[in-house]
Design a protein around this motif. Structure first.
Motif, PDB file in Angstrom:
ATOM      1  N   GLY A   1      30.369  28.316  25.862  1.00  0.00           N
ATOM      2  CA  GLY A   1      30.785  26.966  25.154  1.00  0.00           C
ATOM      3  C   GLY A   1      29.851  26.060  25.279  1.00  0.00           C
ATOM      4  N   GLN A   2      30.092  24.871  24.753  1.00  0.00           N
ATOM      5  CA  GLN A   2      29.250  23.579  24.722  1.00  0.00           C
ATOM      6  C   GLN A   2      30.209  22.496  24.826  1.00  0.00           C
ATOM      7  OE1 GLN A   2      27.112  24.099  21.050  1.00  0.00           O
ATOM      8  NE2 GLN A   2      28.200  22.525  20.074  1.00  0.00           N
ATOM      9  N   ALA A   3      29.808  21.399  25.510  1.00  0.00           N
ATOM     10  CA  ALA A   3      30.519  20.208  25.432  1.00  0.00           C
ATOM     11  C   ALA A   3      30.343  19.635  24.119  1.00  0.00           C
ATOM     12  CB  ALA A   3      29.901  19.324  26.478  1.00  0.00           C
TER      13      ALA A   3
ATOM     14  N   ARG B   1      57.373   6.832  43.777  1.00  0.00           N
ATOM     15  CA  ARG B   1      56.416   6.789  42.772  1.00  0.00           C
ATOM     16  C   ARG B   1      55.706   8.067  42.718  1.00  0.00           C
ATOM     17  NH1 ARG B   1      56.885   2.851  40.093  1.00  0.00           N
ATOM     18  NH2 ARG B   1      55.535   1.570  39.129  1.00  0.00           N
ATOM     19  N   TRP B   2      55.259   8.640  41.430  1.00  0.00           N
ATOM     20  CA  TRP B   2      54.422   9.853  41.633  1.00  0.00           C
ATOM     21  C   TRP B   2      53.223   9.378  40.682  1.00  0.00           C
ATOM     22  CZ3 TRP B   2      55.107  14.639  43.864  1.00  0.00           C
ATOM     23  CH2 TRP B   2      56.115  14.876  44.522  1.00  0.00           C
ATOM     24  N   GLU B   3      51.974   9.857  40.976  1.00  0.00           N
ATOM     25  CA  GLU B   3      50.633   9.634  40.303  1.00  0.00           C
ATOM     26  C   GLU B   3      50.178  10.893  39.741  1.00  0.00           C
ATOM     27  OE1 GLU B   3      47.704   8.570  43.401  1.00  0.00           O
ATOM     28  OE2 GLU B   3      48.594   6.892  42.275  1.00  0.00           O
ATOM     29  N   ARG B   4      49.489  10.895  38.736  1.00  0.00           N
ATOM     30  CA  ARG B   4      48.830  12.161  38.347  1.00  0.00           C
ATOM     31  C   ARG B   4      47.601  12.045  38.981  1.00  0.00           C
ATOM     32  NH1 ARG B   4      48.216  11.797  31.914  1.00  0.00           N
ATOM     33  NH2 ARG B   4      47.681   9.745  32.697  1.00  0.00           N
ATOM     34  N   ARG B   5      46.959  13.262  39.366  1.00  0.00           N
ATOM     35  CA  ARG B   5      45.659  13.516  39.873  1.00  0.00           C
ATOM     36  C   ARG B   5      44.914  12.979  38.497  1.00  0.00           C
ATOM     37  NH1 ARG B   5      46.963  18.883  41.863  1.00  0.00           N
ATOM     38  NH2 ARG B   5      46.365  19.572  39.801  1.00  0.00           N
ATOM     39  N   GLU B   6      43.734  12.366  38.727  1.00  0.00           N
ATOM     40  CA  GLU B   6      42.946  11.916  37.630  1.00  0.00           C
ATOM     41  C   GLU B   6      41.718  12.824  37.731  1.00  0.00           C
ATOM     42  OE1 GLU B   6      43.629   9.715  35.034  1.00  0.00           O
ATOM     43  OE2 GLU B   6      45.542   9.708  36.045  1.00  0.00           O
ATOM     44  N   PRO B   7      41.219  13.420  36.654  1.00  0.00           N
ATOM     45  CA  PRO B   7      40.013  14.231  36.588  1.00  0.00           C
ATOM     46  C   PRO B   7      38.706  13.341  36.795  1.00  0.00           C
ATOM     47  CG  PRO B   7      40.817  13.834  34.318  1.00  0.00           C
ATOM     48  CD  PRO B   7      41.754  13.373  35.345  1.00  0.00           C
ATOM     49  N   ILE B   8      38.040  14.082  37.281  1.00  0.00           N
ATOM     50  CA  ILE B   8      36.413  13.442  37.309  1.00  0.00           C
ATOM     51  C   ILE B   8      36.070  13.025  35.966  1.00  0.00           C
ATOM     52  CG2 ILE B   8      34.101  13.587  38.188  1.00  0.00           C
ATOM     53  CD1 ILE B   8      35.013  15.868  39.966  1.00  0.00           C
ATOM     54  N   THR B   9      36.013  13.710  34.975  1.00  0.00           N
ATOM     55  CA  THR B   9      35.833  13.595  33.839  1.00  0.00           C
ATOM     56  C   THR B   9      36.748  14.439  32.619  1.00  0.00           C
ATOM     57  OG1 THR B   9      34.088  13.456  32.180  1.00  0.00           O
ATOM     58  CG2 THR B   9      34.129  15.547  33.446  1.00  0.00           C
ATOM     59  N   ASP B  10      36.808  14.014  31.414  1.00  0.00           N
ATOM     60  CA  ASP B  10      37.453  14.895  30.462  1.00  0.00           C
ATOM     61  C   ASP B  10      36.410  15.365  29.596  1.00  0.00           C
ATOM     62  OD1 ASP B  10      40.185  14.615  31.090  1.00  0.00           O
ATOM     63  OD2 ASP B  10      40.343  12.418  29.850  1.00  0.00           O
ATOM     64  N   LEU B  11      36.346  16.696  29.704  1.00  0.00           N
ATOM     65  CA  LEU B  11      35.369  17.474  28.838  1.00  0.00           C
ATOM     66  C   LEU B  11      35.783  18.367  27.816  1.00  0.00           C
ATOM     67  CD1 LEU B  11      32.332  17.940  28.775  1.00  0.00           C
ATOM     68  CD2 LEU B  11      32.624  19.722  30.431  1.00  0.00           C
ATOM     69  N   ALA B  12      35.655  17.953  26.541  1.00  0.00           N
ATOM     70  CA  ALA B  12      36.278  18.942  25.453  1.00  0.00           C
ATOM     71  C   ALA B  12      35.036  19.948  25.231  1.00  0.00           C
ATOM     72  CB  ALA B  12      36.184  18.048  24.031  1.00  0.00           C
ATOM     73  N   VAL B  13      35.385  21.140  25.295  1.00  0.00           N
ATOM     74  CA  VAL B  13      34.472  22.135  25.312  1.00  0.00           C
ATOM     75  C   VAL B  13      34.952  23.054  23.961  1.00  0.00           C
ATOM     76  CG1 VAL B  13      33.888  24.477  26.289  1.00  0.00           C
ATOM     77  CG2 VAL B  13      34.349  22.360  27.653  1.00  0.00           C
ATOM     78  N   ARG B  14      33.742  23.446  23.234  1.00  0.00           N
ATOM     79  CA  ARG B  14      34.124  24.353  21.818  1.00  0.00           C
ATOM     80  C   ARG B  14      33.310  25.528  22.288  1.00  0.00           C
ATOM     81  NH1 ARG B  14      31.414  21.536  17.109  1.00  0.00           N
ATOM     82  NH2 ARG B  14      33.310  20.032  17.701  1.00  0.00           N
ATOM     83  N   GLY B  15      34.232  26.514  22.297  1.00  0.00           N
ATOM     84  CA  GLY B  15      33.763  27.943  22.396  1.00  0.00           C
ATOM     85  C   GLY B  15      34.902  28.788  22.024  1.00  0.00           C
ATOM     86  N   ARG B  16      34.680  30.266  22.537  1.00  0.00           N
ATOM     87  CA  ARG B  16      35.570  31.385  22.181  1.00  0.00           C
ATOM     88  C   ARG B  16      35.839  32.172  23.620  1.00  0.00           C
ATOM     89  NH1 ARG B  16      32.933  35.999  18.942  1.00  0.00           N
ATOM     90  NH2 ARG B  16      31.631  36.841  20.316  1.00  0.00           N
ATOM     91  N   ALA B  17      37.011  32.586  23.786  1.00  0.00           N
ATOM     92  CA  ALA B  17      37.552  33.349  24.895  1.00  0.00           C
ATOM     93  C   ALA B  17      38.422  34.102  24.190  1.00  0.00           C
ATOM     94  CB  ALA B  17      37.871  32.613  25.873  1.00  0.00           C
TER      95      ALA B  17
END
Length: 115
Positions: free
Chosen positions: A112-114, A80-96
Motif C-alpha cells: 500500500g501507499q499513503a 467520562r470515557w474518552e477515545r484513544r487518539e491515534p498518533i496520526t490518521d493515515l489513509a492507505v490505498r492498497g490491496r489485501a
C-alpha cells in the motif's frame, strides 16, 4: 441489579446518503441508524447509541464494550470515557486478500501507499 449511573462518551458520527435516506454510523461502537434528513439521522443515531450503552450497562458489559471499542475512563471523572487518539490518521490505498483458510498464496503480502 446494579445502580444506574450517568456515562459520558464522545463518539464519531459518519453520514452517508443511501437510496434517498441519510445513514448515520458510529464506527467506534458499531451502531447505526437513519433518517430522511441530516438532523433526523443524527437524532436517530444519538438515540441508538444511548440505548446501546444503556443495555450494555444493564448487562454489566459497559466497561468491557467501551474498552474494546478503544475508549478509556478519564481518571479525574470516572463517569467520562474518552477515545484513544491515534498518533496520526493515515489513509492507505492498497490491496489485501483473505480466504477462509488464510491469505491466498498467489498474491504478494499487502502493498500500500499513503494517500
Amino acid at each position: 441489579m446494579g445502580e444506574s449511573t450517568s456515562v459520558h462518551v464522545r463518539y464519531t458520527s459518519q453520514l452517508f446518503e443511501e437510496d434517498g435516506q441519510i445513514v448515520a454510523i458510529c464506527p467506534e461502537l458499531g451502531v447505526s441508524s437513519f433518517g430522511d434528513s441530516l438532523d433526523e439521522a443524527l437524532a436517530a443515531l444519538h438515540e441508538a447509541v444511548s440505548l446501546f450503552l444503556e443495555e450494555c450497562q444493564r448487562m454489566g458489559t459497559l466497561e468491557a464494550v467501551l474498552e474494546e471499542a478503544g475508549y478509556r475512563r478519564v481518571p479525574e471523572t470516572p463517569e467520562r470515557w474518552e477515545r484513544r487518539e491515534p498518533i496520526t490518521d493515515l489513509a492507505v490505498r492498497g490491496r489485501a486478500c483473505l480466504e477462509a483458510g488464510g491469505p491466498t498464496s498467489d498474491l504478494p503480502p499487502f502493498q500500500g501507499q499513503a494517500v
